[in-house]
Design a protein around this motif. Structure first.
Motif, short mmCIF file in Angstrom:
data_model
loop_
_atom_site.label_atom_id
_atom_site.label_comp_id
_atom_site.label_asym_id
_atom_site.label_seq_id
_atom_site.Cartn_x
_atom_site.Cartn_y
_atom_site.Cartn_z
N ILE A 130 40.08 36.27 32.47
CA ILE A 130 40.10 37.03 33.73
C ILE A 130 39.11 36.48 34.74
N GLU A 131 38.11 35.71 34.28
CA GLU A 131 37.19 35.08 35.23
C GLU A 131 37.86 33.94 35.99
N GLU A 132 38.99 33.48 35.47
CA GLU A 132 39.71 32.37 36.08
C GLU A 132 40.95 32.85 36.84
N GLU A 133 41.64 33.84 36.28
CA GLU A 133 42.83 34.40 36.92
C GLU A 133 43.00 35.83 36.46
N LEU A 190 55.13 44.96 42.81
CA LEU A 190 54.25 44.05 43.54
C LEU A 190 53.16 43.56 42.60
N ALA A 191 52.92 42.26 42.58
CA ALA A 191 51.85 41.67 41.78
C ALA A 191 50.80 41.08 42.70
N ILE A 192 49.54 41.43 42.45
CA ILE A 192 48.40 40.84 43.16
C ILE A 192 47.73 39.88 42.19
N VAL A 193 47.77 38.59 42.50
CA VAL A 193 47.27 37.56 41.58
C VAL A 193 46.09 36.84 42.22
N ALA A 194 44.91 36.97 41.62
CA ALA A 194 43.70 36.34 42.14
C ALA A 194 43.30 35.17 41.25
N ARG A 195 42.83 34.09 41.87
CA ARG A 195 42.39 32.91 41.12
C ARG A 195 41.08 32.39 41.70
N MET A 250 38.66 51.51 43.87
CA MET A 250 38.74 50.06 43.96
C MET A 250 38.98 49.48 42.56
N SER A 251 39.74 48.41 42.50
CA SER A 251 39.99 47.69 41.25
C SER A 251 39.30 46.34 41.31
N GLU A 252 38.84 45.87 40.15
CA GLU A 252 38.19 44.56 40.09
C GLU A 252 39.21 43.45 39.96
N LEU A 253 38.93 42.34 40.59
CA LEU A 253 39.67 41.10 40.42
C LEU A 253 38.71 40.03 39.92
N LEU A 254 39.18 39.17 39.04
CA LEU A 254 38.38 38.06 38.52
C LEU A 254 37.07 38.56 37.89
N GLY A 255 37.19 39.62 37.10
CA GLY A 255 36.03 40.13 36.39
C GLY A 255 34.92 40.61 37.29
N GLY A 256 35.27 41.10 38.49
CA GLY A 256 34.26 41.63 39.39
C GLY A 256 33.85 40.70 40.51
N ARG A 257 34.52 39.57 40.65
CA ARG A 257 34.22 38.67 41.78
C ARG A 257 34.71 39.27 43.09
N LEU A 258 35.84 39.99 43.03
CA LEU A 258 36.41 40.64 44.20
C LEU A 258 36.77 42.08 43.85
#
Length: 410
Positions: free
Chosen positions: A118-121, A139-144, A90-98
Motif C-alpha cells: 500500500i506504500e507503493e499503490e 468508481l476506483a481511486i488508484v494512487a501511486r 477522510m480515507s488514507e491513500l498510500l499508507g497515509g501519504r495522502l
C-alpha cells in the motif's frame, strides 16, 4: 559529665562504623559484559546526487493554476454514485501519504497476494448503493507513489547527460505516458486545498472518456500531485460497468465532473518518506536479527511479502530504477534471462560474482547468497535494475553490497 557516661556511646559508634565498613572492601561481582554496539556501516558513494534548487516562485517557471472543478454540482452525475459529503470521513491513500474524502460507502479492497504494497499503490472503491439495473457503475481511486521528485525543487547532478524541464513541461509528458487514453489527454495545472495543505497538481482529462473497445473500464480523470517536500504522487479515477462498456461520446463526462469533486478533497497525509542516508530494514531474520542495507540520501524502502524494494528518488523523467531484496527457501540461484556480463563483488560480507547485463542506460545485476552458510536454509536474492544511467547501476550495486544481518532494532 563523667567520661564513663560517654564511653558506651563511643563504643557503640565504633561498632556501627566497623560493621558498616565490614573491613576491607570486597570486589563487586560482574555480570557478562554488554555486547559492543555494531559498527555503523559506511554510507556508499552517491554517484547521482539530487541538488536542491527551489525555482517554484521564480517568474515564468509555473503557469497560473486553473480550476479543478468544472461546471455546476448537477453536472456531477455518474450512474447512481453518490457525491462526496462535506462531513464524510477522510480515507488514507498510500499508507497515509495522502488523504481523500470519497462518497459514503467507499471501501478499501482486500490486498491480493501479488499486489504492490500500500506504500507503493493503494485504491478506494466507490459503488452505487442501488442494485437496480442501469446503476452498475463503480468508481476506483488508484494512487501511486512515483518515486520521483519535483524538478522545480530538485535538479540532477551537474554532469548528468539528461536534465528535465520544469514541472509544467514534464508533468503532461508523465501523465500521457502513464495513463493511456483513446484520445489525447487535456492537461492543465490546478491547485488543491488552501493554506498549508495546498497542493500544486496537474489534471489530465480525456475529452470523451470511454472504455477501449471490448472493455468495461474507462479513465475519467488523472492527477499528478506535488507535495511541499518535492515528492510526487499520481491518482487515477476509473469507472467500470456495463454502462461504461456501452458508453459513447459524452456519456461519461458526468463521471469526470464527479471525480473532480472527489479529487478536490485530496490533502497531504501525515506519513513522510524516509529519505535520510542510513540504514534501511529489509526483512526480519528470526529470532533476533534482521537484514538491512545502508543507503545514501533519497533511497526509499517499500516492504513486500518476503523482503523490500529500494527506490532512488530522482527528478521527474529521470526514474532511476530499484533494488529488490527477497528472502526465500530456495537454494538454487535463478538468474534472470539475458545475463551475459559478470563482475566480482560481495554479498553478506562474502566474495561472490554478480551476473547481469549492462548498457549505456544501466542494465541489471543479480546475486544470491545464503544467510547462514552453516545452516544453508534461507537465501537472500538481490536484483538491481537501473533504467537511465550506467553509473546508477554501479551506485545501486554498491548499496546492495552493504546487505548484512544485524541485531534487530527496537
Amino acid at each position: 559529665m563523667s567520661l564513663s557516661y560517654l564511653r558506651p556511646t563511643l563504643t557503640a559508634l565504633a561498632f556501627v562504623l566497623v560493621c558498616a565498613c565490614g573491613g576491607a572492601p570486597k570486589p563487586v561481582a560482574k555480570g557478562p559484559a554488554a555486547p559492543s554496539p555494531e559498527p555503523e556501516a559506511a554510507v556508499p558513494a552517491d554517484l547521482s546526487p539530487n541538488v536542491l534548487r527551489d525555482r517554484r516562485a521564480e517568474p515564468g517557471v509555473r503557469a497560473p493554476a486553473k480550476p479543478l472543478v468544472i461546471g455546476k454540482a448537477g453536472a456531477a452525475k455518474c450512474g447512481k454514485l453518490p457525491r462526496p459529503a462535506s462531513d464524510a470521513e477522510m480515507s488514507e491513500l498510500l499508507g497515509g501519504r495522502l488523504l481523500v474524502r470519497p462518497p459514503s460507502g467507499a471501501k478499501v479492497p482486500a490486498a491480493l497476494p501479488e499486489a504492490p504494497a500500500i506504500e507503493e499503490e493503494s485504491r478506494v472503491i466507490v459503488e452505487s448503493p442501488s442494485k437496480k439495473e442501469g446503476s452498475d457503475v463503480s468508481l476506483a481511486i488508484v494512487a501511486r507513489e512515483t518515486f520521483q521528485l519535483d524538478p522545480d525543487l530538485y535538479e540532477p547532478e551537474a554532469d548528468a547527460k539528461a536534465k528535465p524541464g520544469s514541472l509544467d513541461v514534464e508533468a503532461p509528458k508523465f501523465l500521457k505516458a502513464t495513463f493511456p487514453s483513446e484520445e489525447p489527454l487535456d492537461v492543465v495545472p490546478v491547485e488543491l486545498g488552501t493554506g498549508p495543505t495546498k497542493l500544486r497538481a496537474y489534471a489530465a482529462r480525456p475529452p470523451h472518456p470511454n472504455a477501449p473497445p471490448g472493455k468495461d473500464t474507462a479513465l475519467v480523470l488523472a492527477l499528478l500531485l506535488a507535495q511541499e517536500d518535492g515528492t510526487l504522487e499520481s491518482v487515477g479515477f476509473y469507472v467500470r460497468g456495463e454502462t461504461v462498456r456501452n458508453a459513447t461520446g459524452s456519456d461519461l463526462v458526468g463521471c469526470t465532473r464527479l471525480a473532480e469533486r472527489i479529487a478536490a478533497t485530496i490533502a497531504p497525509g501525515p506519513r513522510k518518506l524516509e529519505r535520510a542516508a542510513g540504514k534501511r530494514k529489509i526483512a526480519d531474520v528470526p529470532p533476533e536479527t534482521e537484514l538491512a542495507v545502508t543507503v545514501p540520501a533519497d533511497y526509499v524502502s517499500v516492504p513486500f511479502g518476503t523482503g523490500a524494494r529500494l527506490y532512488k528518488l530522482r527528478p521527474l523523467s529521470l526514474y532511476a530504477g530499484s533494488i529488490s531484496v527477497s528472502v526465500s527457501d530456495a537454494t538454487e540461484k535463478k538468474v534472470p534471462e539475458g545475463a551475459d556480463a559478470t563482475v566480482a563483488g560481495k554479498l553478506l560480507g562474502r566474495p561472490m560474482e554478480w551476473r547481469g547485463k549492462t548498457s549505456p542506460k544501466g542494465g541489471f545485476f543479480f546475486a544470491a547468497e545464503t544467510l547462514d552458510p552453516k545452516e544453508n536454509r534461507k537465501t537472500a536474492e538481490v536484483l538491481v535494475r537501473a533504467t537511465r544511467q550506467a553509473k546508477v547501476l554501479d551506485e545501486m550495486r554498491a548499496v546492495a553490497e552493504t546487505l548484512s544481518v544485524v541485531k534487530r532494532g527496537p
